[in-house]
Design a protein around this motif. Structure first.
Motif, PDB file in Angstrom:
ATOM      1  N   ALA A   1       0.836  -1.302   0.025  1.00  0.00           N
ATOM      2  CA  ALA A   1       0.109   0.034   0.161  1.00  0.00           C
ATOM      3  C   ALA A   1       0.835   1.391  -0.140  1.00  0.00           C
ATOM      4  CB  ALA A   1      -0.886   0.059   1.176  1.00  0.00           C
ATOM      5  N   HIS A   2       1.840   1.197   0.742  1.00  0.00           N
ATOM      6  CA  HIS A   2       2.765   2.298   0.818  1.00  0.00           C
ATOM      7  C   HIS A   2       3.547   2.644  -0.387  1.00  0.00           C
ATOM      8  CE1 HIS A   2       5.652   5.322   2.815  1.00  0.00           C
ATOM      9  NE2 HIS A   2       6.636   4.715   1.962  1.00  0.00           N
ATOM     10  N   LEU A   3       4.025   1.580  -1.326  1.00  0.00           N
ATOM     11  CA  LEU A   3       4.526   1.856  -2.616  1.00  0.00           C
ATOM     12  C   LEU A   3       3.607   2.352  -3.661  1.00  0.00           C
ATOM     13  CD1 LEU A   3       6.640  -1.429  -2.588  1.00  0.00           C
ATOM     14  CD2 LEU A   3       7.422   0.701  -2.820  1.00  0.00           C
ATOM     15  N   VAL A   4       2.089   1.469  -3.498  1.00  0.00           N
ATOM     16  CA  VAL A   4       1.309   2.205  -4.498  1.00  0.00           C
ATOM     17  C   VAL A   4       1.068   3.772  -4.187  1.00  0.00           C
ATOM     18  CG1 VAL A   4      -1.003   1.978  -5.121  1.00  0.00           C
ATOM     19  CG2 VAL A   4       0.276  -0.003  -5.070  1.00  0.00           C
ATOM     20  N   ALA A   5       1.005   4.001  -2.910  1.00  0.00           N
ATOM     21  CA  ALA A   5       0.639   5.400  -2.847  1.00  0.00           C
ATOM     22  C   ALA A   5       1.650   6.228  -3.205  1.00  0.00           C
ATOM     23  CB  ALA A   5       0.603   5.535  -0.976  1.00  0.00           C
TER      24      ALA A   5
END
Length: 245
Positions: free
Chosen positions: A132-136
Motif C-alpha cells: 500500500a505504501h509503494l502504491v501510494a
C-alpha cells in the motif's frame, strides 16, 4: 491457445502485437514460475485483482491490463526484481488512482470519507502495508485546476520518489512502458503523452543513478538506454525541423 517456446525471450510489445493479453498473461506466468508457491499465489492474486478493477479500461488500442502486465514483467525480467511486494505494487500501481471506489468497497463508500485512503487500506489488508505504501508513492494526488496538470504531475513524481527507492523502480518501469512505448500509441495521445513525459526523463535518470536506488549497475545502464530511447522518440514527435513550414 498455444505460444512459441521463445515467448520468454520475446520483446513485450512484440508479444502484445502478436499474442495480445493472453500472451502477456502467459509470459507473466513464466516469470513468476521462479518464485516459491506463496509468492506465486500473492502475485496471481494481485493480477486477478488488477484484471477485475481494470476489466473495462482500455489504452487506445489494447486492454489496460496489458500495460500492468508489461510493467510487472519488466520488473522481473529486465530489472531482476525478486521482492514480491515491489512486483505486486507494479501490478496494482494504478488501482487506487483509477478505481478507488471499487477498491474501497461498500465500507469506503458508506463512510463518505477519503476514498483514496480507504482504497489504500484495502490494499494494506489484502497485500500488506508495504505494498500500500509503494502504491501510494506512485499514485497521483488531486490536481489544482488552476495550475497546469503536467507540471503538477512532474512535481509530484519528483517529490514522492525522493525518499522512496523501491517506488522509483516501479515508476521507471511504468514510465518506460509509457515513454518507449509511445510509438505504439495512435491518435492525439501520441503528442499529449510525449508532452507529458519528456520533461521527466532527466528527473528519472537522476533518481535511478542514485546509490540508494536498489538495482544492479548493469540494470541501471539498461534503464539509461531505455530513457535515451524514450527521449529520441519524444524528440521525433515534438521537435520540428528548422526548415519546417
Amino acid at each position: 491457445m498455444s505460444f512459441p517456446p521463445y515467448l520468454a525471450s520475446m520483446p513485450m510489445h512484440a508479444i502484445t502485437e502478436i499474442h495480445g493479453e493472453p500472451g502477456l498473461r502467459e509470459r507473466f506466468r513464466l516469470e513468476i514460475a521462479a518464485f516459491d508457491p506463496a509468492a506465486r499465489a500473492r502475485l496471481t492474486a494481485a493480477l486477478d485483482l488488477a484484471a477485475e478493477l481494470h476489466r473495462d479500461d482500455r489504452r487506445v488500442r489494447e486492454p489496460y491490463l496489458n500495460h500492468l502486465l508489461r510493467v510487472a514483467i519488466r520488473l522481473m525480467h529486465h530489472y531482476r526484481v525478486r521482492d514480491v511486494d515491489v512486483i505486486v505494487a507494479g501490478v496494482l500501481h494504478d488501482a487506487v488512482e483509477d478505481h478507488p471506489a471499487e477498491l474501497a468497497g461498500p465500507t469506503g463508500a458508506a463512510t463518505g470519507g477519503d476514498l483514496t485512503a480507504a482504497a489504500l487500506a484495502t490494499l494494506a489488508a489484502r497485500f500488506g502495508p508495504r505494498v500500500a505504501h509503494l502504491v501510494a508513492a506512485v499514485t497521483n494526488p488531486a490536481y489544482d485546476p488552476d495550475r497546469d496538470r503536467n507540471t503538477q504531475y512532474r512535481e509530484h513524481v519528483a517529490a514522492s520518489l525522493e525518499r522512496e527507492p523501491w517506488a522509483r523502480v516501479v515508476k521507471v518501469s511504468d514510465f518506460t512502458d509509457n515513454g518507449v512505448g509511445v510509438i505504439h500509441t495512435v491518435g492525439p495521445k501520441v503528442y499529449s503523452s510525449a508532452t507529458k513525459y519528456r520533461p521527466l526523463v532527466p528527473v528519472l535518470r537522476e533518481l535511478v543513478a542514485r546509490p540508494d536506488t536498489p538495482l544492479a549497475p548493469e540494470v541501471k545502464e539498461h534503464i539509461f538506454g531505455q530513457l535515451d530511447l524514450a527521449e529520441e522518440r519524444f524528440s521525433a514527435i515534438l521537435d520540428q525541423p528548422a526548415n519546417a513550414t
